[in-house]
Design an enzyme around this catalytic site. Structure first.
Site, mmCIF file in Angstrom:
data_model
loop_
_atom_site.group_PDB
_atom_site.id
_atom_site.type_symbol
_atom_site.label_atom_id
_atom_site.label_comp_id
_atom_site.label_asym_id
_atom_site.label_seq_id
_atom_site.Cartn_x
_atom_site.Cartn_y
_atom_site.Cartn_z
ATOM 1 N N HIS A 1 3.540 3.618 -8.804
ATOM 2 C CA HIS A 1 3.389 2.197 -9.151
ATOM 3 C C HIS A 1 4.677 1.639 -9.772
ATOM 4 C CE1 HIS A 1 -0.728 2.256 -8.001
ATOM 5 N NE2 HIS A 1 -1.125 3.047 -8.981
ATOM 6 N N ASP B 1 0.829 -1.207 0.000
ATOM 7 C CA ASP B 1 0.000 0.000 0.000
ATOM 8 C C ASP B 1 0.867 1.262 0.000
ATOM 9 O OD1 ASP B 1 -2.325 1.453 0.035
ATOM 10 O OD2 ASP B 1 -2.575 1.343 2.210
ATOM 11 N N LEU C 1 12.660 -19.291 -3.514
ATOM 12 C CA LEU C 1 11.451 -18.593 -3.107
ATOM 13 C C LEU C 1 10.348 -18.739 -4.154
ATOM 14 C CD1 LEU C 1 10.039 -16.357 -1.238
ATOM 15 C CD2 LEU C 1 10.904 -14.734 -2.943
#
Length: 230
Positions: free
Chosen positions: A29, A12, A123
């Site tokens: 962004h 956020d 990962l």
């Protein structure tokens, strides 16, 4: 240190970060996408098994058309820039959500990244794209009901079997939300039933390796009893 196996992050603050600097929301962004790389590499180094990032929610379609259009282009920009590094670091890409609602170009970019990294064993970087937890649970129940109605299984669903019907089968150990807001925003409602929650005031574009490490240090101090007594 006790490292959580599955970490989820609500990324956020991109727009607010940009606004504070007199930049368009798209600049926030773009910077946020760069931080995906930063945090994924650090999570991989630390030995986290799965990192789930809330990249695009089912509610994000309500945003201005130009912003939505840019968000749809971000996967292409991200993977064209970082896919080789993800391969070098043995990181595997997956997604959670309804990818088919995105433009075909976006779908193709994401599926190519998934295919190329499929055999990697480090990962698992899971991008929650066009994802909403209520929608996930609804689709799971529809799939289960269809199996019952067609005779594929009995009407005997157990709690531990629920994961078979969800986009994300793992329980989340740690949920982090950046930028100071303290709510879940329809993210992984089933999976975070016993997750530790950490809310940090730092906006996602400035959330770095040290911030992730600090969250893991705090997680390590938590006493997880899962409803029991020690």
């Amino acid at each position: 240190m006790n490292i959580p196996e599955t970490v989820a992050i609500i990324m956020d603050g991109n727009g607010r970060w940009a606004k504070q600097r007199g930049l368009p929301r798209t600049a926030g962004h773009k910077k946020g996408a760069d931080q995906v790389r930063t945090i994924a590499l650090e999570a991989n180094r630390l030995g986290i098994k799965k990192l789930i990032l809330y990249a695009f929610s089912t509610e994000n379609w309500k945003r201005p058309e130009d912003e939505v259009s840019y968000l749809c282009k971000l996967p292409g920009l991200f993977f064209s820039k970082f896919i080789n590094e993800l391969m070098e670091k043995n990181i595997r890409v997956t997604f959670a959500g309804e990818l088919e609602k995105f433009p075909k170009e976006t779908q193709e970019v994401i599926r190519k990244a998934i295919d190329r990294t499929r055999e990697n064993t480090g990962l698992e970087l899971c991008l929650a794209i066009n994802y909403g937890a209520r929608r996930e649970i609804l689709l799971a129940m529809q799939k289960y009901a269809q199996q019952v109605n067609t005779g594929l299984r009995e009407n005997d669903l157990r709690e531990e079997e629920m994961k078979e019907y969800l986009f994300v089968p793992e329980d989340v150990d740690l949920l982090i939300r950046t930028s100071g807001e303290e709510r879940i925003s329809n993210f992984l409602l089933w999976q975070i039933a016993y997750a530790e929650l950490i809310f940090t005031k730092k906006a996602w574009p400035e959330f770095n390796e040290a911030d992730l490490d600090a969250c893991l240090q705090e997680y390590d101090q938590r006493d997880r009893r899962f409803g029991g007594v020690k």
